[in-house]
Write a protein that holds these residues in place. Structure first.
Motif, PDB file in Angstrom:
ATOM      1  N   VAL A   1       0.846  -1.192   0.000  1.00 11.81           N
ATOM      2  CA  VAL A   1       0.000   0.000   0.000  1.00 11.81           C
ATOM      3  C   VAL A   1       0.885   1.248   0.000  1.00 11.81           C
ATOM      4  O   VAL A   1       1.873   1.328   0.719  1.00 11.81           O
ATOM      5  CB  VAL A   1      -0.987  -0.007   1.189  1.00 11.81           C
ATOM      6  CG1 VAL A   1      -0.280   0.151   2.512  1.00 11.81           C
ATOM      7  CG2 VAL A   1      -2.047   1.052   1.018  1.00 11.81           C
ATOM      8  N   ASN A   2       0.534   2.191  -0.845  1.00 12.36           N
ATOM      9  CA  ASN A   2       1.237   3.466  -0.921  1.00 12.36           C
ATOM     10  C   ASN A   2       0.651   4.382   0.150  1.00 12.36           C
ATOM     11  O   ASN A   2      -0.535   4.684   0.111  1.00 12.36           O
ATOM     12  CB  ASN A   2       1.033   4.078  -2.316  1.00 12.36           C
ATOM     13  CG  ASN A   2       1.664   5.439  -2.460  1.00 12.36           C
ATOM     14  OD1 ASN A   2       2.071   6.071  -1.489  1.00 12.36           O
ATOM     15  ND2 ASN A   2       1.733   5.914  -3.687  1.00 12.36           N
TER      16      ASN A   2
ATOM     17  N   ASP B   1       0.641   7.479   0.541  1.00 10.44           N
ATOM     18  CA  ASP B   1      -0.025   8.658  -0.016  1.00 10.44           C
ATOM     19  C   ASP B   1      -1.443   8.347  -0.490  1.00 10.44           C
ATOM     20  O   ASP B   1      -2.292   9.228  -0.541  1.00 10.44           O
ATOM     21  CB  ASP B   1       0.782   9.234  -1.187  1.00 10.44           C
ATOM     22  CG  ASP B   1       2.101   9.829  -0.724  1.00 10.44           C
ATOM     23  OD1 ASP B   1       2.225  10.172   0.472  1.00 10.44           O
ATOM     24  OD2 ASP B   1       3.017   9.923  -1.565  1.00 10.44           O
ATOM     25  N   SER B   2      -1.698   7.069  -0.836  1.00  9.88           N
ATOM     26  CA  SER B   2      -3.036   6.711  -1.316  1.00  9.88           C
ATOM     27  C   SER B   2      -4.034   6.618  -0.172  1.00  9.88           C
ATOM     28  O   SER B   2      -5.231   6.456  -0.407  1.00  9.88           O
ATOM     29  CB  SER B   2      -2.993   5.384  -2.076  1.00  9.88           C
ATOM     30  OG  SER B   2      -2.779   4.305  -1.186  1.00  9.88           O
ATOM     31  N   LEU B   3      -3.570   6.745   1.061  1.00  8.25           N
ATOM     32  CA  LEU B   3      -4.456   6.644   2.225  1.00  8.25           C
ATOM     33  C   LEU B   3      -4.897   8.001   2.761  1.00  8.25           C
ATOM     34  O   LEU B   3      -5.625   8.075   3.744  1.00  8.25           O
ATOM     35  CB  LEU B   3      -3.770   5.852   3.340  1.00  8.25           C
ATOM     36  CG  LEU B   3      -3.400   4.413   2.994  1.00  8.25           C
ATOM     37  CD1 LEU B   3      -2.724   3.751   4.180  1.00  8.25           C
ATOM     38  CD2 LEU B   3      -4.615   3.630   2.543  1.00  8.25           C
TER      39      LEU B   3
ATOM     40  N   HIS C   1     -13.459  11.457  -1.849  1.00  8.48           N
ATOM     41  CA  HIS C   1     -13.836  10.244  -1.138  1.00  8.48           C
ATOM     42  C   HIS C   1     -15.168  10.427  -0.416  1.00  8.48           C
ATOM     43  O   HIS C   1     -15.311  11.333   0.397  1.00  8.48           O
ATOM     44  CB  HIS C   1     -12.732   9.840  -0.157  1.00  8.48           C
ATOM     45  CG  HIS C   1     -11.412   9.676  -0.833  1.00  8.48           C
ATOM     46  ND1 HIS C   1     -10.288  10.349  -0.441  1.00  8.48           N
ATOM     47  CD2 HIS C   1     -11.044   8.926  -1.903  1.00  8.48           C
ATOM     48  CE1 HIS C   1      -9.274  10.019  -1.226  1.00  8.48           C
ATOM     49  NE2 HIS C   1      -9.713   9.161  -2.122  1.00  8.48           N
TER      50      HIS C   1
ATOM     51  N   MET D   1     -13.024   4.786  -0.715  1.00  9.67           N
ATOM     52  CA  MET D   1     -11.815   5.184  -1.423  1.00  9.67           C
ATOM     53  C   MET D   1     -11.757   4.326  -2.682  1.00  9.67           C
ATOM     54  O   MET D   1     -11.159   3.245  -2.694  1.00  9.67           O
ATOM     55  CB  MET D   1     -10.599   5.026  -0.521  1.00  9.67           C
ATOM     56  CG  MET D   1     -10.730   5.883   0.744  1.00  9.67           C
ATOM     57  SD  MET D   1      -9.271   5.905   1.768  1.00  9.67           S
ATOM     58  CE  MET D   1      -8.249   7.082   0.867  1.00  9.67           C
TER      59      MET D   1
ATOM     60  N   HIS E   1     -10.227   4.143  -5.422  1.00 11.30           N
ATOM     61  CA  HIS E   1      -8.969   3.661  -5.995  1.00 11.30           C
ATOM     62  C   HIS E   1      -8.435   2.427  -5.272  1.00 11.30           C
ATOM     63  O   HIS E   1      -7.544   1.753  -5.785  1.00 11.30           O
ATOM     64  CB  HIS E   1      -7.924   4.777  -6.011  1.00 11.30           C
ATOM     65  CG  HIS E   1      -7.564   5.301  -4.653  1.00 11.30           C
ATOM     66  ND1 HIS E   1      -8.426   6.072  -3.896  1.00 11.30           N
ATOM     67  CD2 HIS E   1      -6.449   5.150  -3.913  1.00 11.30           C
ATOM     68  CE1 HIS E   1      -7.846   6.384  -2.754  1.00 11.30           C
ATOM     69  NE2 HIS E   1      -6.640   5.836  -2.737  1.00 11.30           N
ATOM     70  N   LEU E   2      -8.982   2.086  -4.102  1.00 16.34           N
ATOM     71  CA  LEU E   2      -8.524   0.916  -3.356  1.00 16.34           C
ATOM     72  C   LEU E   2      -9.490  -0.268  -3.437  1.00 16.34           C
ATOM     73  O   LEU E   2      -9.107  -1.407  -3.182  1.00 16.34           O
ATOM     74  CB  LEU E   2      -8.301   1.276  -1.882  1.00 16.34           C
ATOM     75  CG  LEU E   2      -7.260   2.354  -1.582  1.00 16.34           C
ATOM     76  CD1 LEU E   2      -7.225   2.655  -0.099  1.00 16.34           C
ATOM     77  CD2 LEU E   2      -5.890   1.940  -2.098  1.00 16.34           C
TER      78      LEU E   2
ATOM     79  N   GLN F   1      -8.925  -4.126  -4.673  1.00 15.62           N
ATOM     80  CA  GLN F   1      -7.504  -4.444  -4.694  1.00 15.62           C
ATOM     81  C   GLN F   1      -7.125  -5.328  -3.518  1.00 15.62           C
ATOM     82  O   GLN F   1      -7.731  -5.256  -2.451  1.00 15.62           O
ATOM     83  CB  GLN F   1      -6.668  -3.166  -4.627  1.00 15.62           C
ATOM     84  CG  GLN F   1      -6.731  -2.328  -5.875  1.00 15.62           C
ATOM     85  CD  GLN F   1      -5.631  -1.290  -5.874  1.00 15.62           C
ATOM     86  OE1 GLN F   1      -4.479  -1.587  -5.555  1.00 15.62           O
ATOM     87  NE2 GLN F   1      -5.978  -0.070  -6.232  1.00 15.62           N
TER      88      GLN F   1
ATOM     89  N   THR G   1     -12.375   0.679   4.255  1.00 14.16           N
ATOM     90  CA  THR G   1     -11.556   1.811   4.675  1.00 14.16           C
ATOM     91  C   THR G   1     -12.395   2.701   5.588  1.00 14.16           C
ATOM     92  O   THR G   1     -13.591   2.896   5.367  1.00 14.16           O
ATOM     93  CB  THR G   1     -11.031   2.618   3.477  1.00 14.16           C
ATOM     94  OG1 THR G   1     -12.093   2.868   2.560  1.00 14.16           O
ATOM     95  CG2 THR G   1      -9.919   1.884   2.765  1.00 14.16           C
TER      96      THR G   1
ATOM     97  N   ARG H   1      -5.966  10.269   7.497  1.00 16.58           N
ATOM     98  CA  ARG H   1      -5.267   9.102   6.957  1.00 16.58           C
ATOM     99  C   ARG H   1      -6.132   7.885   7.229  1.00 16.58           C
ATOM    100  O   ARG H   1      -6.454   7.580   8.368  1.00 16.58           O
ATOM    101  CB  ARG H   1      -3.906   8.938   7.618  1.00 16.58           C
ATOM    102  CG  ARG H   1      -3.062   7.879   6.960  1.00 16.58           C
ATOM    103  CD  ARG H   1      -1.617   7.937   7.461  1.00 16.58           C
ATOM    104  NE  ARG H   1      -0.793   7.003   6.733  1.00 16.58           N
ATOM    105  CZ  ARG H   1      -0.764   5.689   6.976  1.00 16.58           C
ATOM    106  NH1 ARG H   1      -1.508   5.177   7.911  1.00 16.58           N
ATOM    107  NH2 ARG H   1       0.010   4.895   6.263  1.00 16.58           N
TER     108      ARG H   1
END
Length: 163
Positions: A26-27, A29-31, A38, A54, A56-57, A60, A105, A113
């Motif tokens: 997990v990046n 920054d993506s959190l 969002h 979120m 984009h997650l 995945q 999430t 975050r």
């Protein structure tokens, strides 16, 4: 048969062992939660935890640090068989994590975050924590309400052994 070995598949009568789930790291920054991008769902009763979509997650399989994962307080299962937990730990040590844990999430308080809340797979989370693991594989889903979160967690728990 140990708990994690349920991921075996048979092809023409020959057992084929599924490889351990790795997940994409997990990046961090993506959190970061951006209220413009969002969608916030409901806040879970009696907590400061808000469901957050979120996109984009979603869907995945990610490798996530255990410090970013929290158990779901409405977990339908209120006890875990000690012997079954020991067998699961042995399996995880020998074979790795064969199945990703289902999660959503969330935002805790005003923290921007995101964290990951477990819907199904708390036994694996507890076992990996006890083994001193630093990461685990999660599959990210989306539910918009506390009721849907409980229903999904309940359904996932019905599909697991009751030990």
């Amino acid at each position: 048969m140990r708990a994690e070995r349920n991921a075996n598949t048979a092809v023409d009568g020959v057992q084929e062992q599924q490889k351990p789930v790795k997940g994409v790291p997990v990046n961090p920054d993506s959190l970061i939660i951006d209220p413009r991008r969002h969608l916030a769902g409901e806040t879970i009763s009696g907590t400061d935890i808000t469901l957050v979509q979120m996109s984009h997650l979603i869907g995945q399989t990610l490798s996530v640090p255990l410090r970013d994962i929290i158990p779901y307080g409405g977990q339908p299962r209120d006890s875990f068989d000690v012997e079954a937990m020991e067998n699961l730990k042995v399996s995880l040590q020998e074979d790795g994590q064969l199945q990703a844990v289902n999660c959503v999430t969330v935002m805790i308080g005003g923290d921007r975050r995101a964290k990951f809340m477990i819907m199904g797979g708390e036994r694996r989370f507890r076992a990996l924590t006890e083994l001193g693991a630093t990461h685990m594989a999660l599959e990210v889903e989306w539910v918009s309400s506390e009721r849907l979160l409980f229903e999904r967690a309940f359904t996932l728990n019905l599909q697991q052994p009751h030990t």
